[in-house]
Design a protein around this motif. Structure first.
Motif, PDB file in Angstrom:
ATOM      1  N   ALA A 111       0.796  -1.234   0.000  1.00  0.00           N
ATOM      2  CA  ALA A 111       0.000   0.000   0.000  1.00  0.00           C
ATOM      3  C   ALA A 111       0.829   1.285   0.000  1.00  0.00           C
ATOM      4  O   ALA A 111       0.536   2.196  -0.775  1.00  0.00           O
ATOM      5  N   PRO A 112       1.857   1.415   0.831  1.00  0.00           N
ATOM      6  CA  PRO A 112       2.615   2.674   0.793  1.00  0.00           C
ATOM      7  C   PRO A 112       3.353   2.888  -0.530  1.00  0.00           C
ATOM      8  O   PRO A 112       3.480   4.019  -1.003  1.00  0.00           O
ATOM      9  N   TRP A 113       3.822   1.797  -1.139  1.00  0.00           N
ATOM     10  CA  TRP A 113       4.485   1.922  -2.445  1.00  0.00           C
ATOM     11  C   TRP A 113       3.488   2.375  -3.499  1.00  0.00           C
ATOM     12  O   TRP A 113       3.806   3.219  -4.339  1.00  0.00           O
ATOM     13  N   VAL A 114       2.306   1.806  -3.448  1.00  0.00           N
ATOM     14  CA  VAL A 114       1.263   2.178  -4.398  1.00  0.00           C
ATOM     15  C   VAL A 114       0.932   3.663  -4.247  1.00  0.00           C
ATOM     16  O   VAL A 114       0.795   4.383  -5.242  1.00  0.00           O
ATOM     17  N   ALA A 115       0.832   4.134  -3.022  1.00  0.00           N
ATOM     18  CA  ALA A 115       0.541   5.554  -2.789  1.00  0.00           C
ATOM     19  C   ALA A 115       1.624   6.432  -3.412  1.00  0.00           C
ATOM     20  O   ALA A 115       1.323   7.412  -4.102  1.00  0.00           O
ATOM     21  N   GLY A 116       2.874   6.081  -3.187  1.00  0.00           N
ATOM     22  CA  GLY A 116       3.966   6.859  -3.762  1.00  0.00           C
ATOM     23  C   GLY A 116       3.969   6.830  -5.274  1.00  0.00           C
ATOM     24  O   GLY A 116       4.185   7.858  -5.934  1.00  0.00           O
ATOM     25  N   LYS A 151      -5.882   2.935 -11.924  1.00  0.00           N
ATOM     26  CA  LYS A 151      -5.803   3.805 -10.758  1.00  0.00           C
ATOM     27  C   LYS A 151      -6.825   3.436  -9.692  1.00  0.00           C
ATOM     28  O   LYS A 151      -6.491   3.404  -8.501  1.00  0.00           O
ATOM     29  N   GLU A 152      -8.039   3.144 -10.084  1.00  0.00           N
ATOM     30  CA  GLU A 152      -9.064   2.788  -9.097  1.00  0.00           C
ATOM     31  C   GLU A 152      -8.704   1.495  -8.366  1.00  0.00           C
ATOM     32  O   GLU A 152      -8.924   1.384  -7.160  1.00  0.00           O
ATOM     33  N   GLU A 153      -8.153   0.542  -9.076  1.00  0.00           N
ATOM     34  CA  GLU A 153      -7.730  -0.704  -8.432  1.00  0.00           C
ATOM     35  C   GLU A 153      -6.570  -0.453  -7.467  1.00  0.00           C
ATOM     36  O   GLU A 153      -6.509  -1.063  -6.397  1.00  0.00           O
ATOM     37  N   SER A 162       2.649  19.940  -7.475  1.00  0.00           N
ATOM     38  CA  SER A 162       1.705  20.380  -8.500  1.00  0.00           C
ATOM     39  C   SER A 162       0.257  20.116  -8.077  1.00  0.00           C
ATOM     40  O   SER A 162      -0.001  19.339  -7.142  1.00  0.00           O
ATOM     41  N   ASP A 163      -0.655  20.726  -8.794  1.00  0.00           N
ATOM     42  CA  ASP A 163      -2.077  20.485  -8.543  1.00  0.00           C
ATOM     43  C   ASP A 163      -2.435  19.013  -8.767  1.00  0.00           C
ATOM     44  O   ASP A 163      -3.247  18.449  -8.032  1.00  0.00           O
ATOM     45  N   LYS A 164      -1.807  18.393  -9.768  1.00  0.00           N
ATOM     46  CA  LYS A 164      -2.077  16.975 -10.036  1.00  0.00           C
ATOM     47  C   LYS A 164      -1.587  16.093  -8.887  1.00  0.00           C
ATOM     48  O   LYS A 164      -2.240  15.120  -8.519  1.00  0.00           O
ATOM     49  N   GLU A 165      -0.441  16.446  -8.319  1.00  0.00           N
ATOM     50  CA  GLU A 165       0.071  15.679  -7.177  1.00  0.00           C
ATOM     51  C   GLU A 165      -0.813  15.899  -5.949  1.00  0.00           C
ATOM     52  O   GLU A 165      -1.087  14.957  -5.203  1.00  0.00           O
ATOM     53  N   GLU A 166      -1.265  17.138  -5.738  1.00  0.00           N
ATOM     54  CA  GLU A 166      -2.191  17.408  -4.630  1.00  0.00           C
ATOM     55  C   GLU A 166      -3.468  16.597  -4.797  1.00  0.00           C
ATOM     56  O   GLU A 166      -3.985  16.033  -3.829  1.00  0.00           O
ATOM     57  N   ALA A 167      -3.963  16.517  -6.040  1.00  0.00           N
ATOM     58  CA  ALA A 167      -5.173  15.731  -6.304  1.00  0.00           C
ATOM     59  C   ALA A 167      -4.932  14.252  -6.024  1.00  0.00           C
ATOM     60  O   ALA A 167      -5.794  13.573  -5.442  1.00  0.00           O
ATOM     61  N   ALA A 168      -3.766  13.751  -6.419  1.00  0.00           N
ATOM     62  CA  ALA A 168      -3.436  12.342  -6.149  1.00  0.00           C
ATOM     63  C   ALA A 168      -3.387  12.093  -4.649  1.00  0.00           C
ATOM     64  O   ALA A 168      -3.899  11.072  -4.163  1.00  0.00           O
ATOM     65  N   MET A 169      -2.780  13.004  -3.895  1.00  0.00           N
ATOM     66  CA  MET A 169      -2.707  12.823  -2.442  1.00  0.00           C
ATOM     67  C   MET A 169      -4.095  12.881  -1.814  1.00  0.00           C
ATOM     68  O   MET A 169      -4.370  12.148  -0.860  1.00  0.00           O
ATOM     69  N   ALA A 170      -4.968  13.717  -2.341  1.00  0.00           N
ATOM     70  CA  ALA A 170      -6.345  13.769  -1.828  1.00  0.00           C
ATOM     71  C   ALA A 170      -7.054  12.441  -2.081  1.00  0.00           C
ATOM     72  O   ALA A 170      -7.801  11.949  -1.220  1.00  0.00           O
ATOM     73  N   GLU A 171      -6.823  11.848  -3.251  1.00  0.00           N
ATOM     74  CA  GLU A 171      -7.417  10.546  -3.562  1.00  0.00           C
ATOM     75  C   GLU A 171      -6.868   9.456  -2.641  1.00  0.00           C
ATOM     76  O   GLU A 171      -7.616   8.583  -2.196  1.00  0.00           O
TER      77      GLU A 171
END
Length: 156
Positions: free
Chosen positions: A18-23, A85-87, A140-149
Protein backbone atom coordinates in the motif's frame (compact mmCIF):
# COMPACT_ATOMS: atom_id res chain seq x y z
CA UNK A 1 1.42 -3.84 20.01
CA UNK A 2 0.44 -5.41 16.70
CA UNK A 3 3.23 -7.32 14.95
CA UNK A 4 3.78 -9.28 11.76
CA UNK A 5 2.62 -12.42 13.58
CA UNK A 6 -0.91 -10.97 13.73
CA UNK A 7 -1.22 -11.08 9.93
CA UNK A 8 -1.33 -13.80 7.31
CA UNK A 9 1.42 -13.63 4.66
CA UNK A 10 -1.11 -12.21 2.18
CA UNK A 11 -2.27 -9.56 4.62
CA UNK A 12 1.31 -8.60 5.42
CA UNK A 13 2.03 -8.25 1.71
CA UNK A 14 -0.96 -5.93 1.41
CA UNK A 15 0.44 -3.73 4.20
CA UNK A 16 3.85 -3.68 2.47
CA UNK A 17 2.39 -2.82 -0.93
CA UNK A 18 0.00 0.00 0.00
CA UNK A 19 2.62 2.67 0.79
CA UNK A 20 4.48 1.92 -2.44
CA UNK A 21 1.26 2.18 -4.40
CA UNK A 22 0.54 5.55 -2.79
CA UNK A 23 3.97 6.86 -3.76
CA UNK A 24 3.68 5.54 -7.29
CA UNK A 25 0.30 7.23 -7.71
CA UNK A 26 1.94 10.53 -6.76
CA UNK A 27 4.94 10.01 -9.05
CA UNK A 28 2.77 9.28 -12.06
CA UNK A 29 0.20 11.96 -11.30
CA UNK A 30 2.51 14.57 -12.83
CA UNK A 31 5.46 12.95 -14.51
CA UNK A 32 8.59 14.85 -15.39
CA UNK A 33 11.42 12.58 -16.44
CA UNK A 34 14.12 14.44 -14.52
CA UNK A 35 12.07 14.55 -11.35
CA UNK A 36 11.01 10.91 -11.30
CA UNK A 37 14.35 9.67 -9.99
CA UNK A 38 14.24 12.18 -7.13
CA UNK A 39 10.66 11.25 -6.34
CA UNK A 40 11.36 7.50 -6.26
CA UNK A 41 14.41 8.14 -4.08
CA UNK A 42 12.29 10.26 -1.71
CA UNK A 43 9.65 7.51 -1.61
CA UNK A 44 12.25 4.88 -0.70
CA UNK A 45 13.82 7.18 1.90
CA UNK A 46 10.51 8.08 3.51
CA UNK A 47 9.35 4.48 3.70
CA UNK A 48 12.53 2.78 4.84
CA UNK A 49 14.52 5.35 6.76
CA UNK A 50 12.16 7.86 8.29
CA UNK A 51 9.87 5.52 10.21
CA UNK A 52 7.37 7.31 12.44
CA UNK A 53 7.44 7.40 16.18
CA UNK A 54 4.41 6.81 18.34
CA UNK A 55 1.99 3.94 18.58
CA UNK A 56 2.51 2.60 15.04
CA UNK A 57 6.31 2.65 15.32
CA UNK A 58 6.59 -1.06 16.11
CA UNK A 59 4.35 -2.17 13.26
CA UNK A 60 5.98 0.21 10.81
CA UNK A 61 9.45 -0.83 11.98
CA UNK A 62 8.65 -4.43 11.08
CA UNK A 63 7.32 -3.35 7.70
CA UNK A 64 10.46 -1.28 7.10
CA UNK A 65 12.66 -4.22 8.08
CA UNK A 66 10.93 -6.40 5.48
CA UNK A 67 11.23 -3.66 2.85
CA UNK A 68 14.93 -3.28 3.52
CA UNK A 69 15.40 -7.04 3.37
CA UNK A 70 13.84 -7.08 -0.07
CA UNK A 71 15.98 -4.22 -1.39
CA UNK A 72 18.59 -6.56 -2.85
CA UNK A 73 16.02 -8.96 -4.26
CA UNK A 74 13.41 -6.71 -5.82
CA UNK A 75 13.16 -3.28 -7.39
CA UNK A 76 9.43 -3.00 -6.75
CA UNK A 77 6.93 -4.69 -4.50
CA UNK A 78 5.14 -7.75 -5.80
CA UNK A 79 1.96 -7.08 -7.65
CA UNK A 80 0.15 -6.79 -10.94
CA UNK A 81 1.53 -3.93 -13.03
CA UNK A 82 -1.66 -3.84 -15.15
CA UNK A 83 -3.89 -2.44 -12.41
CA UNK A 84 -5.68 0.83 -13.12
CA UNK A 85 -5.80 3.80 -10.76
CA UNK A 86 -9.06 2.79 -9.10
CA UNK A 87 -7.73 -0.70 -8.43
CA UNK A 88 -4.57 0.81 -6.93
CA UNK A 89 -6.67 3.05 -4.68
CA UNK A 90 -8.69 -0.04 -3.71
CA UNK A 91 -5.43 -1.73 -2.63
CA UNK A 92 -4.74 1.21 -0.33
CA UNK A 93 -8.27 1.02 1.06
CA UNK A 94 -7.91 -2.72 1.68
CA UNK A 95 -4.71 -2.13 3.67
CA UNK A 96 -6.38 0.61 5.72
CA UNK A 97 -9.37 -1.64 6.44
CA UNK A 98 -7.00 -4.42 7.47
CA UNK A 99 -5.22 -2.29 10.06
CA UNK A 100 -8.60 -1.12 11.32
CA UNK A 101 -9.53 -4.74 12.05
CA UNK A 102 -6.20 -6.04 13.36
CA UNK A 103 -4.62 -3.01 15.07
CA UNK A 104 -5.45 -0.63 17.86
CA UNK A 105 -7.02 2.62 16.58
CA UNK A 106 -3.86 4.63 17.28
CA UNK A 107 -1.72 2.07 15.41
CA UNK A 108 -4.09 2.17 12.43
CA UNK A 109 -3.95 5.98 12.44
CA UNK A 110 -0.14 5.86 12.57
CA UNK A 111 -0.01 3.48 9.60
CA UNK A 112 -2.20 5.87 7.60
CA UNK A 113 -0.01 8.82 8.61
CA UNK A 114 3.08 6.91 7.48
CA UNK A 115 1.55 6.35 4.05
CA UNK A 116 0.51 10.00 3.72
CA UNK A 117 3.95 11.21 4.87
CA UNK A 118 5.54 9.04 2.16
CA UNK A 119 3.16 10.45 -0.46
CA UNK A 120 3.93 14.02 0.66
CA UNK A 121 7.71 13.42 0.66
CA UNK A 122 7.44 11.98 -2.83
CA UNK A 123 5.47 14.97 -4.10
CA UNK A 124 7.87 17.46 -2.56
CA UNK A 125 11.03 15.78 -3.88
CA UNK A 126 11.14 17.55 -7.23
CA UNK A 127 9.77 20.72 -8.78
CA UNK A 128 7.12 20.16 -11.40
CA UNK A 129 6.62 22.12 -14.63
CA UNK A 130 10.05 23.69 -14.60
CA UNK A 131 12.37 24.48 -17.45
CA UNK A 132 16.09 23.91 -16.81
CA UNK A 133 15.66 24.62 -13.12
CA UNK A 134 13.73 27.85 -13.57
CA UNK A 135 10.27 28.21 -12.10
CA UNK A 136 8.07 25.31 -11.27
CA UNK A 137 6.22 24.37 -8.15
CA UNK A 138 7.23 22.01 -5.37
CA UNK A 139 3.90 20.16 -5.43
CA UNK A 140 1.71 20.38 -8.50
CA UNK A 141 -2.08 20.48 -8.54
CA UNK A 142 -2.08 16.97 -10.04
CA UNK A 143 0.07 15.68 -7.18
CA UNK A 144 -2.19 17.41 -4.63
CA UNK A 145 -5.17 15.73 -6.30
CA UNK A 146 -3.44 12.34 -6.15
CA UNK A 147 -2.71 12.82 -2.44
CA UNK A 148 -6.35 13.77 -1.83
CA UNK A 149 -7.42 10.55 -3.56
CA UNK A 150 -4.96 8.54 -1.45
CA UNK A 151 -6.24 10.16 1.74
CA UNK A 152 -9.81 9.43 0.69
CA UNK A 153 -8.86 5.79 -0.04
CA UNK A 154 -7.31 5.50 3.41
CA UNK A 155 -10.47 6.89 5.04
CA UNK A 156 -13.14 4.92 3.13
Amino acid sequence: MTTKDHFTPGEWERLLTAPWVAGILVVFADTHITGMAKEFQALWQSLTVEAPSGSAAGLVAELVQDMQGREADEDTPAGDEDLDKEELLDLITAAAELVDVKCAPDEAAGYRQWIMAAARATAEASKESWFFGIGGERVSDKEEAAMAEIEQALDR
